[in-house]
Motif scaffolding. Structure first.
Motif, PDB file in Angstrom:
ATOM      1  N   VAL A   1       0.838  -1.194   0.000  1.00 50.38           N
ATOM      2  CA  VAL A   1       0.000   0.000   0.000  1.00 50.38           C
ATOM      3  C   VAL A   1       0.875   1.247   0.000  1.00 50.38           C
ATOM      4  CG1 VAL A   1      -0.167  -0.018   2.530  1.00 50.38           C
ATOM      5  CG2 VAL A   1      -1.870   1.234   1.188  1.00 50.38           C
ATOM      6  N   VAL A   2       0.460   2.240  -0.761  1.00 52.52           N
ATOM      7  CA  VAL A   2       1.041   3.583  -0.701  1.00 52.52           C
ATOM      8  C   VAL A   2      -0.129   4.562  -0.691  1.00 52.52           C
ATOM      9  CG1 VAL A   2       3.223   3.009  -1.819  1.00 52.52           C
ATOM     10  CG2 VAL A   2       1.265   3.711  -3.213  1.00 52.52           C
ATOM     11  N   GLY A   3       0.054   5.680  -0.004  1.00 56.05           N
ATOM     12  CA  GLY A   3      -1.036   6.643   0.073  1.00 56.05           C
ATOM     13  C   GLY A   3      -0.586   7.992   0.573  1.00 56.05           C
ATOM     14  N   SER A   4      -1.516   8.912   0.605  1.00 48.37           N
ATOM     15  CA  SER A   4      -1.255  10.256   1.100  1.00 48.37           C
ATOM     16  C   SER A   4      -2.547  10.839   1.649  1.00 48.37           C
ATOM     17  CB  SER A   4      -0.691  11.157   0.000  1.00 48.37           C
ATOM     18  OG  SER A   4      -1.585  11.212  -1.107  1.00 48.37           O
ATOM     19  N   ALA A   5      -2.401  11.767   2.585  1.00 50.08           N
ATOM     20  CA  ALA A   5      -3.547  12.423   3.211  1.00 50.08           C
ATOM     21  C   ALA A   5      -3.444  13.928   2.977  1.00 50.08           C
ATOM     22  CB  ALA A   5      -3.587  12.120   4.705  1.00 50.08           C
ATOM     23  N   PHE A   6      -4.606  14.542   2.699  1.00 46.62           N
ATOM     24  CA  PHE A   6      -4.663  15.965   2.391  1.00 46.62           C
ATOM     25  C   PHE A   6      -5.706  16.643   3.275  1.00 46.62           C
ATOM     26  CE2 PHE A   6      -3.563  13.577  -1.375  1.00 46.62           C
ATOM     27  CZ  PHE A   6      -2.499  14.267  -1.927  1.00 46.62           C
ATOM     28  N   GLU A   7      -5.426  17.866   3.671  1.00 44.04           N
ATOM     29  CA  GLU A   7      -6.437  18.685   4.334  1.00 44.04           C
ATOM     30  C   GLU A   7      -7.385  19.228   3.282  1.00 44.04           C
ATOM     31  OE1 GLU A   7      -4.603  21.753   6.553  1.00 44.04           O
ATOM     32  OE2 GLU A   7      -3.633  20.417   7.987  1.00 44.04           O
ATOM     33  N   PHE A   8      -8.670  19.055   3.528  1.00 46.23           N
ATOM     34  CA  PHE A   8      -9.664  19.528   2.563  1.00 46.23           C
ATOM     35  C   PHE A   8     -10.882  19.992   3.340  1.00 46.23           C
ATOM     36  CE2 PHE A   8     -13.078  19.097  -0.551  1.00 46.23           C
ATOM     37  CZ  PHE A   8     -12.519  19.745  -1.648  1.00 46.23           C
ATOM     38  N   GLY A   9     -11.106  21.292   3.381  1.00 44.24           N
ATOM     39  CA  GLY A   9     -12.228  21.836   4.136  1.00 44.24           C
ATOM     40  C   GLY A   9     -12.105  21.479   5.604  1.00 44.24           C
ATOM     41  N   PRO A  10     -13.183  20.981   6.219  1.00 38.26           N
ATOM     42  CA  PRO A  10     -13.144  20.650   7.651  1.00 38.26           C
ATOM     43  C   PRO A  10     -12.577  19.267   7.949  1.00 38.26           C
ATOM     44  CG  PRO A  10     -15.344  20.285   6.814  1.00 38.26           C
ATOM     45  CD  PRO A  10     -14.555  20.859   5.661  1.00 38.26           C
ATOM     46  N   GLY A  11     -12.190  18.520   6.914  1.00 38.57           N
ATOM     47  CA  GLY A  11     -11.767  17.151   7.141  1.00 38.57           C
ATOM     48  C   GLY A  11     -10.487  16.780   6.419  1.00 38.57           C
ATOM     49  N   THR A  12     -10.316  15.463   6.251  1.00 42.89           N
ATOM     50  CA  THR A  12      -9.117  14.897   5.636  1.00 42.89           C
ATOM     51  C   THR A  12      -9.509  14.008   4.469  1.00 42.89           C
ATOM     52  OG1 THR A  12      -7.923  14.907   7.738  1.00 42.89           O
ATOM     53  CG2 THR A  12      -7.072  13.478   6.019  1.00 42.89           C
ATOM     54  N   PHE A  13      -8.783  14.161   3.394  1.00 36.11           N
ATOM     55  CA  PHE A  13      -8.984  13.375   2.186  1.00 36.11           C
ATOM     56  C   PHE A  13      -7.810  12.415   2.050  1.00 36.11           C
ATOM     57  CE2 PHE A  13      -8.577  12.738  -2.422  1.00 36.11           C
ATOM     58  CZ  PHE A  13      -9.867  12.365  -2.744  1.00 36.11           C
ATOM     59  N   ASP A  14      -8.096  11.108   2.013  1.00 31.16           N
ATOM     60  CA  ASP A  14      -7.045  10.091   1.935  1.00 31.16           C
ATOM     61  C   ASP A  14      -7.138   9.343   0.610  1.00 31.16           C
ATOM     62  OD1 ASP A  14      -5.058   8.441   3.934  1.00 31.16           O
ATOM     63  OD2 ASP A  14      -6.032   7.095   2.494  1.00 31.16           O
TER      64      ASP A  14
END
Length: 244
Positions: free
Chosen positions: A140-153
């Protein structure tokens, strides 16, 4: 920092198959089982560099079939490592991992397959839950982003079986043994958005929205693997939570 170390030991004693049906990721137990599991975990989430590593081994009797010795034939491990970005406004982190759990070759009268003890690993091998922690190799590879009030993974998963002579079980798929078929179960791309209201909100709630696409591999598409005769799959979900 060095992080946290912990060790554990579990014993499962099951005379009645009905007690453990649907709670063991490697399949149904159909005969008396006496299973010992021991292992350890090392994790650190204190700094920008984070990791989580665990390894375990099992011995005893599963479905009436004994392991060869006191472990190391049936074993499993998982690993995750990543980096948290403190100076980039949108990008929170990147991560990569590898998971392994031994399978049984079916060529002898001994059990070499690791048995998943926990009842749920939802999302760990992809949000479609096409695999469990037994007879598996998972990248698995991934990344997390701040988006509005939450997190986008965003994450990519590659699922392969360890042994062709044993099937694979997930909550949404069952793939039978398929010697000669190959080991590639498939690849999955997932997008998940999650948010929670602030703790001081009058009403605390959260939500998750997920979208995944599964690219079926040779195990999933071959008729030899029985009910694993699946094509590419698109999956989406939405769930809400209210905290009291």
């Amino acid at each position: 920092e060095f992080g946290d170390l912990e060790g554990y030991f579990f014993y499962m004693d099951a005379d009645s198959p009905s007690l453990v049906t649907n709670n063991v990721g490697s399949g149904y137990l159909t005969a008396p089982t006496r299973l010992f599991t021991y292992g350890g975990r090392w994790q650190n989430d204190a700094g920008p560099l984070f990791w989580d590593v665990e390894a375990a081994t099992q011995f005893g009797k599963v479905n009436g079939v004994r392991s060869k010795d006191y472990g190391f034939d049936a074993w499993a491990m998982y690993s995750r490592a990543g980096f948290k970005f403190e100076d980039i406004e949108i990008l929170e982190s990147v991560y990569a991992g590898y998971d392994y759990a031994s399978g049984d070759s079916g060529t002898n009268n001994e059990n070499d397959a690791y048995v998943q003890l926990s009842p749920s690993l939802h999302g760990w091998f992809g949000i479609m839950d096409f695999a469990s922690w037994s007879n598996i190799q998972h990248f698995v590879v991934g990344s997390a982003f701040e988006f509005g009030p939450g997190t986008f993974d965003a994450s990519w998963h590659w699922l392969r079986r360890d042994k062709e002579g044993q099937g694979n079980f997930g909550y949404n798929a069952v793939y039978g043994p398929g010697p000669g078929v190959g080991r590639d179960i498939g690849q999955e791309v997932d997008l998940v958005y999650s948010f929670e209201t602030p703790e001081d909100s009058a009403l605390q709630y959260g939500a998750d929205l997920g979208l995944g696409y599964f690219f079926a591999g040779e195990v999933a598409t071959s008729p030899i693997t029985g009910s694993g005769n699946h094509a590419d799959t698109l999956f989406g979900y939405m769930q809400f939570r209210v905290h009291f």
